[in-house]
Design an enzyme around this catalytic site. Structure first.
Site, mmCIF file in Angstrom:
data_model
loop_
_atom_site.group_PDB
_atom_site.id
_atom_site.type_symbol
_atom_site.label_atom_id
_atom_site.label_comp_id
_atom_site.label_asym_id
_atom_site.label_seq_id
_atom_site.Cartn_x
_atom_site.Cartn_y
_atom_site.Cartn_z
ATOM 1 N N THR A 16 -31.857 -2.858 9.956
ATOM 2 C CA THR A 16 -30.581 -2.210 10.258
ATOM 3 C C THR A 16 -29.374 -2.940 9.698
ATOM 4 O OG1 THR A 16 -30.386 -3.391 12.358
ATOM 5 C CG2 THR A 16 -31.485 -1.240 12.399
ATOM 6 N N ASP A 17 -29.601 -3.961 8.875
ATOM 7 C CA ASP A 17 -28.466 -4.748 8.384
ATOM 8 C C ASP A 17 -28.587 -5.046 6.891
ATOM 9 O OD1 ASP A 17 -26.021 -5.923 8.775
ATOM 10 O OD2 ASP A 17 -26.808 -7.815 9.493
ATOM 11 N N LEU A 18 -28.971 -4.037 6.086
ATOM 12 C CA LEU A 18 -29.043 -4.251 4.643
ATOM 13 C C LEU A 18 -27.637 -4.254 4.065
ATOM 14 C CD1 LEU A 18 -32.043 -2.091 3.405
ATOM 15 C CD2 LEU A 18 -31.871 -4.565 3.501
ATOM 16 N N ASN A 22 -27.377 -10.065 2.505
ATOM 17 C CA ASN A 22 -28.748 -10.245 2.972
ATOM 18 C C ASN A 22 -29.776 -10.070 1.865
ATOM 19 O OD1 ASN A 22 -27.940 -10.858 5.534
ATOM 20 N ND2 ASN A 22 -28.201 -8.800 6.323
ATOM 21 N N THR A 79 -23.911 -4.372 11.053
ATOM 22 C CA THR A 79 -22.614 -4.909 10.648
ATOM 23 C C THR A 79 -21.589 -3.780 10.607
ATOM 24 O OG1 THR A 79 -23.712 -6.602 9.333
ATOM 25 C CG2 THR A 79 -21.390 -6.213 8.866
#
Length: 96
Positions: A16-18, A22, A79
């Site tokens: 859920t945070d690409l 990252n 994010t």
């Protein structure tokens, strides 16, 4: 990235945070190529080149927000700065 997709899909996981922060370049090697955008006011003599990575392979990191693919999970990106405006709007409307 394309090698990561089948693995996460088979495990039914959602990262859920690409975001760019990252993803890490696998190889530290680079090539020096001329930078044709440099103007005549360039600060130093050796600055007419840019460094490009030799390989575009990346490693995805930060799986802390990974969730299991299920109907109970929301589609919120971890994010806030990378969330779509419509997702933020729905969150705001739910809080009313």
């Amino acid at each position: 990235m394309s090698q990561l997709d089948p693995v996460l899909h088979d495990l039914r996981l959602i990262h859920t945070d690409l975001k760019p922060e990252n993803g890490l370049l696998v190889s530290p090697e680079y090539i020096k190529v001329p930078d044709y955008k440099v103007t005549s006011e360039s600060p130093k003599e050796g600055s007419y080149y840019i460094h490009l990575p030799k390989s575009s392979s990346i490693k995805v990191i930060d799986f802390g927000g990974t969730t299991v693919d299920s109907p109970q999970n929301t589609c919120v990106v971890s994010t806030r700065h990378y969330r779509a405006p419509e997702v933020i709007l729905v969150d705001m409307l739910r809080s009313l």
